[in-house]
Design an enzyme around this catalytic site. Structure first.
Site, PDB file in Angstrom:
ATOM      1  N   GLU A 139     -28.268  -3.882  29.991  1.00 50.19           N
ATOM      2  CA  GLU A 139     -27.716  -3.997  28.650  1.00 50.19           C
ATOM      3  C   GLU A 139     -28.520  -3.152  27.672  1.00 50.19           C
ATOM      4  OE1 GLU A 139     -27.084  -6.461  24.881  1.00 50.19           O
ATOM      5  OE2 GLU A 139     -27.551  -7.845  26.512  1.00 50.19           O
ATOM      6  N   SER A 195     -31.575 -10.047  26.403  1.00 53.70           N
ATOM      7  CA  SER A 195     -30.995  -9.883  27.746  1.00 53.70           C
ATOM      8  C   SER A 195     -31.179  -8.445  28.200  1.00 53.70           C
ATOM      9  CB  SER A 195     -29.503 -10.179  27.727  1.00 53.70           C
ATOM     10  OG  SER A 195     -29.265 -11.475  27.303  1.00 53.70           O
ATOM     11  N   ARG A 232     -20.148  -6.828  24.734  1.00 57.29           N
ATOM     12  CA  ARG A 232     -21.314  -5.961  24.475  1.00 57.29           C
ATOM     13  C   ARG A 232     -20.899  -4.485  24.458  1.00 57.29           C
ATOM     14  NH1 ARG A 232     -23.018 -10.439  23.849  1.00 57.29           N
ATOM     15  NH2 ARG A 232     -25.100 -11.232  24.341  1.00 57.29           N
TER      16      ARG A 232
HETATM   17  N1  EPU Z   1     -28.940 -19.244  34.031  1.00 57.98           N
HETATM   18  C1  EPU Z   1     -29.791 -19.562  35.075  1.00 57.98           C
HETATM   19  N2  EPU Z   1     -31.098 -19.163  34.990  1.00 57.98           N
HETATM   20  C2  EPU Z   1     -31.595 -18.507  33.923  1.00 57.98           C
HETATM   21  C3  EPU Z   1     -30.733 -18.181  32.849  1.00 57.98           C
HETATM   22  C4  EPU Z   1     -29.405 -18.561  32.936  1.00 57.98           C
HETATM   23  O1  EPU Z   1     -29.391 -20.163  36.071  1.00 57.98           O
HETATM   24  O2  EPU Z   1     -32.789 -18.202  33.928  1.00 57.98           O
HETATM   25  C5  EPU Z   1     -27.525 -19.645  34.120  1.00 57.98           C
HETATM   26  C6  EPU Z   1     -27.261 -21.114  33.876  1.00 57.98           C
HETATM   27  O3  EPU Z   1     -26.201 -21.480  34.720  1.00 57.98           O
HETATM   28  C7  EPU Z   1     -26.796 -21.167  32.444  1.00 57.98           C
HETATM   29  C8  EPU Z   1     -26.045 -19.859  32.332  1.00 57.98           C
HETATM   30  O4  EPU Z   1     -26.779 -18.953  33.159  1.00 57.98           O
HETATM   31  O5  EPU Z   1     -25.966 -22.261  32.220  1.00 57.98           O
HETATM   32  C9  EPU Z   1     -25.924 -19.311  30.931  1.00 57.98           C
HETATM   33  O6  EPU Z   1     -27.220 -19.150  30.384  1.00 57.98           O
HETATM   34  P1  EPU Z   1     -27.431 -18.908  28.823  1.00 57.98           P
HETATM   35  O7  EPU Z   1     -26.665 -19.912  28.032  1.00 57.98           O
HETATM   36  O8  EPU Z   1     -28.886 -18.806  28.569  1.00 57.98           O
HETATM   37  O9  EPU Z   1     -26.698 -17.541  28.581  1.00 57.98           O
HETATM   38  P2  EPU Z   1     -26.711 -16.145  29.340  1.00 57.98           P
HETATM   39  O10 EPU Z   1     -25.348 -15.915  29.909  1.00 57.98           O
HETATM   40  O11 EPU Z   1     -27.863 -16.064  30.262  1.00 57.98           O
HETATM   41  C10 EPU Z   1     -25.816 -14.864  27.235  1.00 57.98           C
HETATM   42  C11 EPU Z   1     -26.178 -13.667  26.404  1.00 57.98           C
HETATM   43  C12 EPU Z   1     -27.354 -13.997  25.478  1.00 57.98           C
HETATM   44  C13 EPU Z   1     -26.946 -15.163  24.585  1.00 57.98           C
HETATM   45  C14 EPU Z   1     -26.555 -16.356  25.481  1.00 57.98           C
HETATM   46  C15 EPU Z   1     -26.039 -17.529  24.691  1.00 57.98           C
HETATM   47  C16 EPU Z   1     -25.587 -11.724  27.744  1.00 57.98           C
HETATM   48  C17 EPU Z   1     -26.079 -10.564  28.544  1.00 57.98           C
HETATM   49  N3  EPU Z   1     -26.520 -12.545  27.253  1.00 57.98           N
HETATM   50  O12 EPU Z   1     -26.918 -15.137  28.101  1.00 57.98           O
HETATM   51  O13 EPU Z   1     -27.571 -12.862  24.642  1.00 57.98           O
HETATM   52  O14 EPU Z   1     -27.990 -15.534  23.699  1.00 57.98           O
HETATM   53  O15 EPU Z   1     -25.498 -15.951  26.387  1.00 57.98           O
HETATM   54  O16 EPU Z   1     -24.748 -17.264  24.244  1.00 57.98           O
HETATM   55  O17 EPU Z   1     -24.370 -11.877  27.575  1.00 57.98           O
HETATM   56  C18 EPU Z   1     -28.812 -10.859  24.344  1.00 57.98           C
HETATM   57  O18 EPU Z   1     -27.747 -10.260  24.446  1.00 57.98           O
HETATM   58  O19 EPU Z   1     -29.899 -10.256  24.167  1.00 57.98           O
HETATM   59  C19 EPU Z   1     -28.820 -12.311  24.499  1.00 57.98           C
HETATM   60  C20 EPU Z   1     -29.961 -13.015  24.513  1.00 57.98           C
END
Ligand code: EPU
Length: 340
Positions: free
Chosen positions: A331, A235, A163
């Protein structure tokens, strides 16, 4: 013709739907219009506003807002294995992804349905489901704000990180992106190891870029609120990168803590997990709240001010720090230029 809009409402230009105004607003549909608008903005507060999907206004903007709206998708080069697409900064990100998938050009499919514009894609190096846009960007063209000269940066000159890019650091506030060049494949590589993407793709049939797009759209539609229905900026926080030592410490108390290796000594922690464990998921505080399916996303239930959203963000940061000793970095970009 370039038109100056005075006291212009930015409500429709930020996906949080915060109702603030700009002293002057320009919709610049070509490089020449962009230069013209930059001349007007000389020596005044300036905001370059793309899709408005990654920022939070905490006051009216006492200055000039320029919306780069160059609409162009053109093949710049083509050989037997790949196509180089030249795309204008104003093209809506997901229309580009849809275009590439419809033309069977591979590379961007995992980044389906991300809100925002092409011009913002290199700035924050958008990423999702195991892919970052830096994997496809060949070069970026822009205008230097100081002297209106054209500038081209190669992929390595963009200094992409998680990012992050040179546009958020050394060139912050100095360049307006006008075009991005994406190198796309004709023989595709499929990246489906992230989470349960493999399983979701299989529901649609073979592993194709078309089916990956469909699966990503399904996952996002389930987890992430549509800004048209529930205003948000995706995010709100970055996933923090912490030391493996901290993880060992946290594991004593929270055995299930999820993490992903970054290097030998560092790991990435999902901020969504931290926020959920700290008890915030699905919570509503006045006009704002934490989304019920993805705790990383803060939402505006209607008429929230930027300050209300920011105050919730600060409460979450404090609470996560208290519970886990981890700092959450925002972010989204905060924007505020009040009367002086
Ligand atoms: N998780 C939770 N609770 C939640 C959300 C997530 O426990 O409410 C944990 C779970 O363990 C899950 C892990 O976080 O397995 C990963 O969750 P997710 O796949 O939803 O991804 P994220 O790390 O929360 C990132 C990006 C998103 C992107 C997703 C999918 C960042 C800051 N965010 O989220 O990007 O869509 O991966 O690749 O890196 C954005 O930047 O606006 C965005 C939505």
């Amino acid at each position: 013709m370039l038109t100056a809009h005075k006291n212009f409402s930015l409500k429709k230009y930020n996906t949080f739907g915060v109702d603030v105004s700009a002293d002057q607003f320009f919709d610049a549909t070509s490089v020449d219009e962009l230069k013209e608008a930059l001349l007007v903005a000389k020596d005044r507060e300036l905001l370059i506003l793309g899709g408005g999907s990654n920022l939070l206004f905490t006051s009216n903007f006492r200055g000039v807002v320029i919306h780069p709206n160059i609409q162009e998708i053109r093949i710049a080069e083509e050989d037997k294995d790949s196509v180089l697409l030249k795309v204008g900064a104003g093209v809506e990100w997901d229309s580009l992804v849809e275009y590439t998938v419809n033309h069977n050009l591979g590379g961007l499919q995992n980044l389906s349905l991300i809100p925002g514009s092409v011009g913002a894609s290199p700035v924050q190096n958008i990423g999702a489901y195991g892919v970052e846009v830096k994997d496809c960007i060949e070069k970026v063209e822009g205008i230097l704000i100081s002297n209106l000269a054209a500038i081209t940066l190669t992929n390595s000159e963009c200094k992409f990180g998680y990012r992050d890019s040179i546009f958020k650091n050394r060139l912050k506030g100095k360049v307006v992106v006008t075009h991005v060049y994406y190198r796309l494949t004709k023989k595709h590589k499929f990246i489906t190891h992230y989470g349960n993407l493999d399983v979701e793709v299989a529901k649609f049939g073979d592993r194709t870029i078309q089916n990956i797009r469909k699966a990503v759209i399904d996952i996002r539609n389930y987890k992430l609120p549509d800004p048209e229905e529930l205003p948000n900026a995706g995010s709100f926080f970055k996933n923090p990168i912490v030391s493996t030592k901290l993880i060992e410490f946290l594991q004593q108390k929270f055995q299930q803590v999820p993490f992903y290796p970054v290097s030998g000594s560092e790991v990435k922690l999902p901020a969504g997990w931290l926020i959920e464990q700290a008890g915030w998921k699905g919570r509503k505080v006045g006009n704002v709240g934490v989304h019920k399916n993805q705790a990383l996303v803060l939402v505006n239930y209607g008429n929230a001010t930027g300050h209300e959203i920011l105050s919730l963000a600060h409460d979450i940061q404090r609470s996560v720090k208290q519970t886990f000793g981890v700092e959450l970095e925002m972010e989204v970009n905060l924007v505020s230029v009040e009367n002086k």
